[in-house]
Design a protein around this motif. Sequence first.
Motif, PDB file in Angstrom:
ATOM      1  N   GLU A 115       9.797  55.259  61.101  1.00 29.71           N
ATOM      2  CA  GLU A 115       9.689  54.279  60.583  1.00 29.71           C
ATOM      3  C   GLU A 115      10.637  53.995  60.794  1.00 29.71           C
ATOM      4  OE1 GLU A 115       8.751  49.827  59.842  1.00 29.71           O
ATOM      5  OE2 GLU A 115       7.478  51.406  60.043  1.00 29.71           O
ATOM      6  N   ASN A 116      11.851  54.435  60.144  1.00 33.65           N
ATOM      7  CA  ASN A 116      13.029  54.497  60.991  1.00 33.65           C
ATOM      8  C   ASN A 116      14.033  54.591  61.536  1.00 33.65           C
ATOM      9  OD1 ASN A 116      13.489  54.778  57.556  1.00 33.65           O
ATOM     10  ND2 ASN A 116      14.287  56.781  57.419  1.00 33.65           N
ATOM     11  N   LEU A 117      13.175  55.261  62.492  1.00 34.58           N
ATOM     12  CA  LEU A 117      13.976  54.986  64.099  1.00 34.58           C
ATOM     13  C   LEU A 117      13.208  53.405  64.730  1.00 34.58           C
ATOM     14  CD1 LEU A 117      12.580  58.202  65.371  1.00 34.58           C
ATOM     15  CD2 LEU A 117      15.050  57.666  65.365  1.00 34.58           C
ATOM     16  N   LYS A 118      12.402  53.403  63.977  1.00 30.14           N
ATOM     17  CA  LYS A 118      12.200  51.841  65.068  1.00 30.14           C
ATOM     18  C   LYS A 118      12.706  50.738  64.534  1.00 30.14           C
ATOM     19  CE  LYS A 118       7.616  48.594  64.860  1.00 30.14           C
ATOM     20  NZ  LYS A 118       6.397  48.626  64.025  1.00 30.14           N
ATOM     21  N   GLU A 119      13.273  50.960  63.233  1.00 32.83           N
ATOM     22  CA  GLU A 119      13.971  49.803  62.512  1.00 32.83           C
ATOM     23  C   GLU A 119      15.123  50.102  62.759  1.00 32.83           C
ATOM     24  OE1 GLU A 119      14.039  50.500  57.845  1.00 32.83           O
ATOM     25  OE2 GLU A 119      12.129  49.865  57.507  1.00 32.83           O
ATOM     26  N   LEU A 120      15.953  51.031  63.375  1.00 28.32           N
ATOM     27  CA  LEU A 120      16.970  51.398  64.196  1.00 28.32           C
ATOM     28  C   LEU A 120      17.386  50.816  65.725  1.00 28.32           C
ATOM     29  CD1 LEU A 120      19.652  53.185  63.916  1.00 28.32           C
ATOM     30  CD2 LEU A 120      18.478  54.799  64.723  1.00 28.32           C
ATOM     31  N   VAL A 121      15.670  51.177  66.083  1.00 27.88           N
ATOM     32  CA  VAL A 121      16.129  50.187  67.363  1.00 27.88           C
ATOM     33  C   VAL A 121      16.283  49.098  67.667  1.00 27.88           C
ATOM     34  CG1 VAL A 121      14.379  49.673  69.341  1.00 27.88           C
ATOM     35  CG2 VAL A 121      15.044  51.811  68.902  1.00 27.88           C
ATOM     36  N   ALA A 122      15.653  47.776  66.301  1.00 35.06           N
ATOM     37  CA  ALA A 122      15.496  46.174  66.213  1.00 35.06           C
ATOM     38  C   ALA A 122      17.024  46.175  65.421  1.00 35.06           C
ATOM     39  CB  ALA A 122      14.938  46.216  64.971  1.00 35.06           C
ATOM     40  N   LYS A 123      17.666  47.293  64.901  1.00 34.52           N
ATOM     41  CA  LYS A 123      19.658  47.014  64.088  1.00 34.52           C
ATOM     42  C   LYS A 123      19.700  46.941  65.733  1.00 34.52           C
ATOM     43  CE  LYS A 123      22.154  48.583  61.380  1.00 34.52           C
ATOM     44  NZ  LYS A 123      22.791  49.934  60.199  1.00 34.52           N
ATOM     45  N   ILE A 124      20.070  48.464  66.395  1.00 33.24           N
ATOM     46  CA  ILE A 124      20.738  48.063  67.892  1.00 33.24           C
ATOM     47  C   ILE A 124      20.372  46.820  68.789  1.00 33.24           C
ATOM     48  CG2 ILE A 124      20.773  48.881  70.254  1.00 33.24           C
ATOM     49  CD1 ILE A 124      19.886  51.691  68.463  1.00 33.24           C
ATOM     50  N   THR A 125      18.943  46.432  68.817  1.00 31.51           N
ATOM     51  CA  THR A 125      18.715  44.833  69.299  1.00 31.51           C
ATOM     52  C   THR A 125      19.759  44.219  69.410  1.00 31.51           C
ATOM     53  OG1 THR A 125      16.706  46.621  69.994  1.00 31.51           O
ATOM     54  CG2 THR A 125      17.137  43.987  70.089  1.00 31.51           C
TER      55      THR A 125
END
Length: 285
Positions: A67-77
């Motif tokens: 879940e944290n990785l998913k949120e990190l990708v969203a933050k990068i995008t």
Amino acid sequence: MRHILLPTDFSDNSWNAIKYAIKLFKDQACVFHLLNTYTPVIYNVEYVLGYPAQFGLGDVMRDTSQENLKELVAKITEEFPDNSKHKFETLSRFDTLISGIKEFMNKHTTHVIVMGTKGATGAKEILFGSNTVHVFKEIKCPVLAIPSNFEFENPHEILFPTDLEVSYRDTQLNLLKEIAISHNSRVNAMHVSTGYEFTEAKTNNKLELESIFKNISFLFHEIKSMDVTEAINEFQIKSKINLLVMINNKHSFFENLFFQSKLKQIGFHLTIPFLVIPSDQKKQL
């Protein structure tokens, strides 16, 4: 396409390194692999075997990691929305950092690892935390370590200290060359004299270096007898260096500097990114 491994523990430190990597390679087609490794705070095989519920803890940690990785990708995008050259993939592993990186590299092409680093608390003379030093030592892949709170700046001036003890293969320095070309950098090779005259091998290695960087702004600096760390620190004061690069070869001053008795007294007060290139990289590089 360049494959870049970004280990993350979701800290501000690792986020800073991720931003640096994205900016450094902004003009290159890249796949960024976000890797999070996790283990329970107390992990014991006998405990797991005796208490199967421990596996439930593993499931919770895995779900949290993903879940944290998913949120990190969203933050990068959100922060970097317009770069079509960049792709992001994620991997969550119940593993230690070193083992997780090795396992990843066994299955995936990896051109460089970019990671955040910070010195031990209260010990200013120690440049890197233990994780970074272990990665330097154990992983046969270029590693770019980004100090805490370092704001990205183009690496216009690169410092490349060398003892001229290694025969440089062109492929070994390809990453450095590509960074220099894409950012119009000047490579400052620095040799610290030991008081002895150049051997034939050192002379040949110097000529080889000059040939490798023939189409790049390149200066060779001969420093009279001085401690290597002192020479690096002094050069940084005189010149605005944006990136430090070293080759990690056996029996080199790099090895002596980091893996021997001086580990506790490195003496670097380095606040810039540090690229370490192993001399015996895997053929994929």
